[in-house]
Design a protein around this motif. Structure first.
Motif, PDB file in Angstrom:
ATOM      1  N   LEU A   1      43.109  25.152  63.982  1.00 11.54           N
ATOM      2  CA  LEU A   1      44.464  24.843  64.427  1.00 11.54           C
ATOM      3  C   LEU A   1      45.493  25.667  63.660  1.00 11.54           C
ATOM      4  O   LEU A   1      46.472  26.178  64.245  1.00 11.54           O
ATOM      5  N   ALA A   2      45.279  25.818  62.357  1.00 11.56           N
ATOM      6  CA  ALA A   2      46.209  26.621  61.560  1.00 11.56           C
ATOM      7  C   ALA A   2      46.211  28.068  62.054  1.00 11.56           C
ATOM      8  O   ALA A   2      47.290  28.693  62.165  1.00 11.56           O
ATOM      9  N   ASP A   3      45.028  28.632  62.373  1.00  9.30           N
ATOM     10  CA  ASP A   3      44.958  30.013  62.907  1.00  9.30           C
ATOM     11  C   ASP A   3      45.703  30.112  64.233  1.00  9.30           C
ATOM     12  O   ASP A   3      46.440  31.081  64.483  1.00  9.30           O
ATOM     13  N   ALA A   4      45.520  29.113  65.110  1.00 12.28           N
ATOM     14  CA  ALA A   4      46.183  29.146  66.405  1.00 12.28           C
ATOM     15  C   ALA A   4      47.699  29.056  66.254  1.00 12.28           C
ATOM     16  O   ALA A   4      48.459  29.708  66.992  1.00 12.28           O
ATOM     17  N   GLN A   5      48.169  28.255  65.311  1.00 13.78           N
ATOM     18  CA  GLN A   5      49.611  28.145  65.100  1.00 13.78           C
ATOM     19  C   GLN A   5      50.199  29.453  64.575  1.00 13.78           C
ATOM     20  O   GLN A   5      51.304  29.860  64.988  1.00 13.78           O
ATOM     21  N   ARG A   6      49.474  30.125  63.672  1.00 13.92           N
ATOM     22  CA  ARG A   6      49.969  31.414  63.181  1.00 13.92           C
ATOM     23  C   ARG A   6      50.002  32.457  64.298  1.00 13.92           C
ATOM     24  O   ARG A   6      50.959  33.236  64.424  1.00 13.92           O
ATOM     25  N   ALA A   7      48.968  32.426  65.160  1.00 19.60           N
ATOM     26  CA  ALA A   7      48.943  33.371  66.275  1.00 19.60           C
ATOM     27  C   ALA A   7      50.089  33.111  67.241  1.00 19.60           C
ATOM     28  O   ALA A   7      50.692  34.052  67.803  1.00 19.60           O
ATOM     29  N   ALA A   8      50.433  31.840  67.432  1.00 22.47           N
ATOM     30  CA  ALA A   8      51.535  31.511  68.340  1.00 22.47           C
ATOM     31  C   ALA A   8      52.870  31.982  67.783  1.00 22.47           C
ATOM     32  O   ALA A   8      53.761  32.415  68.536  1.00 22.47           O
ATOM     33  N   VAL A   9      53.023  31.914  66.472  1.00 25.33           N
ATOM     34  CA  VAL A   9      54.270  32.387  65.862  1.00 25.33           C
ATOM     35  C   VAL A   9      54.416  33.890  66.044  1.00 25.33           C
ATOM     36  O   VAL A   9      55.490  34.413  66.369  1.00 25.33           O
ATOM     37  N   ARG A  10      53.287  34.621  65.869  1.00 24.46           N
ATOM     38  CA  ARG A  10      53.349  36.069  66.016  1.00 24.46           C
ATOM     39  C   ARG A  10      53.542  36.471  67.474  1.00 24.46           C
ATOM     40  O   ARG A  10      54.375  37.331  67.788  1.00 24.46           O
ATOM     41  N   GLY A  11      52.780  35.854  68.395  1.00 27.11           N
ATOM     42  CA  GLY A  11      52.817  36.270  69.803  1.00 27.11           C
ATOM     43  C   GLY A  11      53.945  35.634  70.593  1.00 27.11           C
ATOM     44  O   GLY A  11      54.540  36.246  71.478  1.00 27.11           O
ATOM     45  N   ASN A  12      54.196  34.341  70.286  1.00 22.22           N
ATOM     46  CA  ASN A  12      55.239  33.586  70.983  1.00 22.22           C
ATOM     47  C   ASN A  12      55.139  33.740  72.494  1.00 22.22           C
ATOM     48  O   ASN A  12      56.112  34.021  73.180  1.00 22.22           O
ATOM     49  N   ASP A  13      53.902  33.535  73.035  1.00 25.03           N
ATOM     50  CA  ASP A  13      53.727  33.610  74.485  1.00 25.03           C
ATOM     51  C   ASP A  13      52.983  32.361  74.970  1.00 25.03           C
ATOM     52  O   ASP A  13      52.537  31.526  74.176  1.00 25.03           O
TER      53      ASP A  13
ATOM     54  N   THR B   1      47.690  23.974  71.695  1.00 24.91           N
ATOM     55  CA  THR B   1      47.483  22.665  72.320  1.00 24.91           C
ATOM     56  C   THR B   1      46.003  22.292  72.356  1.00 24.91           C
ATOM     57  O   THR B   1      45.611  21.163  72.035  1.00 24.91           O
ATOM     58  N   ALA B   2      45.153  23.252  72.737  1.00 31.85           N
ATOM     59  CA  ALA B   2      43.715  22.994  72.801  1.00 31.85           C
ATOM     60  C   ALA B   2      43.145  22.683  71.423  1.00 31.85           C
ATOM     61  O   ALA B   2      42.312  21.781  71.257  1.00 31.85           O
ATOM     62  N   ALA B   3      43.610  23.416  70.399  1.00 31.64           N
ATOM     63  CA  ALA B   3      43.127  23.186  69.035  1.00 31.64           C
ATOM     64  C   ALA B   3      43.528  21.805  68.540  1.00 31.64           C
ATOM     65  O   ALA B   3      42.763  21.116  67.848  1.00 31.64           O
ATOM     66  N   MET B   4      44.746  21.368  68.895  1.00 32.16           N
ATOM     67  CA  MET B   4      45.208  20.035  68.490  1.00 32.16           C
ATOM     68  C   MET B   4      44.379  18.936  69.155  1.00 32.16           C
ATOM     69  O   MET B   4      44.042  17.924  68.519  1.00 32.16           O
ATOM     70  N   GLN B   5      44.027  19.127  70.414  1.00 33.56           N
ATOM     71  CA  GLN B   5      43.215  18.139  71.115  1.00 33.56           C
ATOM     72  C   GLN B   5      41.831  18.021  70.490  1.00 33.56           C
ATOM     73  O   GLN B   5      41.310  16.911  70.301  1.00 33.56           O
ATOM     74  N   ARG B   6      41.226  19.148  70.169  1.00 36.48           N
ATOM     75  CA  ARG B   6      39.896  19.117  69.532  1.00 36.48           C
ATOM     76  C   ARG B   6      39.964  18.424  68.171  1.00 36.48           C
ATOM     77  O   ARG B   6      39.062  17.667  67.794  1.00 36.48           O
TER      78      ARG B   6
END
Length: 329
Positions: free
Chosen positions: A103-115, A123-128
């Motif tokens: 989840l931490a990796d996915a959040q960092r990727a979202a900050v960089r990509g913002n897409d 969202t998927a990582a949080m559900q898992r």
């Protein structure tokens, strides 16, 4: 003339003449009714395992009680655990840590990509991770074990000879409530049958018991007698369930059936008389209503006018006298 033993050939009794018989007499009386009855628990619970959490089987870890122990409602009886629960907890913790890192990796990727794709990954990582946390909580519940507690105040009457196995519906313990104990006493209907709350007393050997009438059973027995329900106080546990107690109770004026005391034959814990039936004299079980040390005794189990042998011992041969079990017909 015959007396019979169940499962055996008929036995004979010898009657010299008709003068050796006596008719059952019906007459008015108001004497107290004597009784002998068995003390019963006021409540009884058989505890069994029906233990299944998340489809995991539990096995006995330890008993907290021994046979004969007094328990209060809520006291611990036994504790059950699930084998390998600690291993499953460790596995779920590892999965949780892994998913937290994802989840931490996915959040960092979202900050960089913002897409949109990156946000869906978060969202998927949080559900898992939420699923993993729920699985860990379930395993922690299993690992905590299950405690079986007494549902009533009472005494541990029985534990299994061998440790209780796992699985559904395995016997764990039997708890009986012994304060108060209960008596069920059949009494003839009179005009003064004790009302609810009437105090009674009697003896068990040298121990004196005291009780109170709880009421009458809603249905009379096969002889038309009422069943008196009695609560017997037992705060110290001095009276064990299962013992026979004696006492007397007044039921007022009534019409009772009487036979000569000499017509009674004691067989084990009951009395019989030799009553004339279709095929001769047959040993008939009766219940004493009045004391047996009087010339004429009130009994239940006979009808007015039936003929009985006036002296049971003098007119029974040696074979009949030695019988232990008689036909009740």
């Amino acid at each position: 003339m015959f007396g019979g033993v169940k499962g055996a050939a008929p036995r004979y009794v010898r009657v010299v003449n008709r003068q050796s018989t006596s008719p059952v007499e019906a007459r008015a009386t108001s004497e107290p009714v004597i009784f002998e009855a068995t003390l019963r628990p006021s409540d009884e619970r058989e505890l069994r395992t029906s233990l299944s959490v998340a489809a995991y089987v539990f096995v006995l870890e330890s008993y907290a009680v021994a046979r004969g122990d007094r328990v209060r409602k809520g006291d611990l009886i036994a504790r059950f655990v699930s084998p390998h629960a600690a291993v499953r907890v460790a596995h779920e913790r590892s999965m949780k840590h892994l998913l937290e890192a994802q989840l931490a990796d996915a959040q960092r990727a979202a900050v960089r990509g913002n897409d949109a794709a990156a946000n869906l990954g978060v969202t998927a990582a949080m559900q898992r991770l939420e699923q993993s946390r729920a699985a860990l909580e379930a395993q922690l519940t299993v690992a905590a074990g299950v405690e079986l507690r007494s549902p009533i105040d009472g005494v541990i009457a029985e534990l299994p000879a061998l440790p209780a196995p796992g699985g559904a519906s395995a016997f764990v313990a039997r708890v009986v409530a012994n304060d108060p104990l209960r008596l069920e006493v059949a009494v003839p209907m009179g005009d003064g049958v004790p009302a609810s709350g009437t105090p009674l007393e009697g003896t068990v050997g040298s121990v004196r018991w005291r009780g109170v009438v709880r009421g009458l059973a809603p249905v009379a027995d096969s002889t038309g007698s009422a069943t008196l329900l009695i609560d017997v106080a037992n705060p110290e546990g001095a009276l064990p369930a299962g013992v026979r107690v004696r006492g007397s109770v007044g039921v007022g004026a009534r019409v009772g059936c009487f036979v000569p005391a000499s017509a009674l034959l004691r067989e084990g814990d009951r009395y019989v008389v030799w009553a004339l039936g279709a095929t001769g004299f047959v040993a008939r079980a009766v219940t004493l209503v009045s004391r047996a040390d009087t010339p004429s005794v009130e009994v239940r189990g006979l009808r007015e006018g039936e003929l009985v042998l006036r002296d049971a011992l003098d007119h029974a041969d040696e074979g009949a006298r030695g019988m232990q079990t008689f036909d009740d017909a």
